[in-house]
Design a protein around this motif. Sequence first.
Motif, short mmCIF file in Angstrom:
data_model
loop_
_atom_site.label_atom_id
_atom_site.label_comp_id
_atom_site.label_asym_id
_atom_site.label_seq_id
_atom_site.Cartn_x
_atom_site.Cartn_y
_atom_site.Cartn_z
N THR A 71 0.84 -1.20 0.00
CA THR A 71 0.00 0.00 0.00
C THR A 71 0.87 1.25 0.00
N ALA A 72 1.94 1.24 0.79
CA ALA A 72 2.86 2.38 0.86
C ALA A 72 3.51 2.63 -0.49
N ALA A 73 3.91 1.56 -1.17
CA ALA A 73 4.54 1.71 -2.48
C ALA A 73 3.57 2.33 -3.48
N CYS A 74 2.31 1.93 -3.40
CA CYS A 74 1.31 2.43 -4.35
C CYS A 74 0.87 3.86 -4.02
N LEU A 75 0.77 4.19 -2.74
CA LEU A 75 0.26 5.51 -2.34
C LEU A 75 1.37 6.50 -2.00
N GLY A 76 2.59 6.04 -1.89
CA GLY A 76 3.72 6.94 -1.69
C GLY A 76 3.96 7.39 -0.27
N PHE A 77 3.59 6.58 0.73
CA PHE A 77 3.93 6.98 2.09
C PHE A 77 5.10 6.15 2.61
N ILE A 127 9.29 -0.51 14.16
CA ILE A 127 10.01 -0.51 15.43
C ILE A 127 10.19 -1.97 15.85
N GLU A 128 11.43 -2.38 15.97
CA GLU A 128 11.77 -3.76 16.34
C GLU A 128 11.56 -3.98 17.84
N LEU A 139 11.14 2.10 3.44
CA LEU A 139 11.07 1.42 4.72
C LEU A 139 12.27 1.80 5.58
N ASN A 140 11.98 2.21 6.81
CA ASN A 140 13.02 2.49 7.80
C ASN A 140 12.78 1.58 9.00
N ARG A 141 13.83 0.93 9.45
CA ARG A 141 13.75 0.08 10.64
C ARG A 141 14.43 0.79 11.80
N HIS A 142 13.80 0.70 12.96
CA HIS A 142 14.35 1.27 14.20
C HIS A 142 14.55 0.12 15.17
N TRP A 175 14.74 9.53 16.55
CA TRP A 175 14.53 9.92 15.15
C TRP A 175 13.39 10.93 15.04
N SER A 176 12.27 10.64 15.70
CA SER A 176 11.10 11.53 15.59
C SER A 176 11.39 12.92 16.16
N ARG A 177 12.10 12.97 17.26
CA ARG A 177 12.45 14.27 17.87
C ARG A 177 13.43 15.04 17.00
N ASN A 178 14.43 14.35 16.47
CA ASN A 178 15.42 15.00 15.62
C ASN A 178 14.82 15.53 14.32
N ASN A 179 13.68 14.97 13.92
CA ASN A 179 13.01 15.38 12.69
C ASN A 179 11.73 16.18 12.95
N ASN A 180 11.55 16.61 14.20
CA ASN A 180 10.38 17.43 14.58
C ASN A 180 9.06 16.82 14.14
#
Length: 153
Positions: A24-30, A35-36, A60-63, A72-77
């Motif tokens: 779905t992400a690939a098709c819609l662009g999100f 989170i492991e 895809l980003n793995r944490h 990551w979320s804080r550093n990227n506001n």
Amino acid sequence: MTNSIHVTLFQPDIAGNTGTILRTAACLGFHVHIIEPAGFDASDRNLKRAGMDYTELATLNRHRDWSNFLNWSRNNNKRLILLTTKSVEDYSTFKYSGDDVLIFGRESAGAPEYVHDAAHQRLTIPMQEGARSLNLAVSVGIVAAHAASHLGG
């Protein structure tokens, strides 16, 4: 058509759901964040079958854990928006921004209290009385598509 929607899966249990979300992400662009630890290996055949060849097109980003993701979320506001059955605020009336990260809990247990505490906002998908929850991949599709449409995606 990549938009700024970020979807985070907190320790997902079911490879097939994650594969469907990646497709779905690939098709819609999100963007998708995991989170492991996940309840499956990235080479899981169910993940590949559900995602088909779209998983290579998804961002895809793995944490490695919650702390890593939170940094990551804080550093990227980023503003953390938790989707949960423990909220009364309807996802469809919320004003989304390009800095939002939509967080979805585990299929088996939802999100722990510390995730609830870190969230800037908690939203729910209204359901018929007596229904416990929707499938994770369906929930992500509903909310991510709605948020993207509000952001012009």
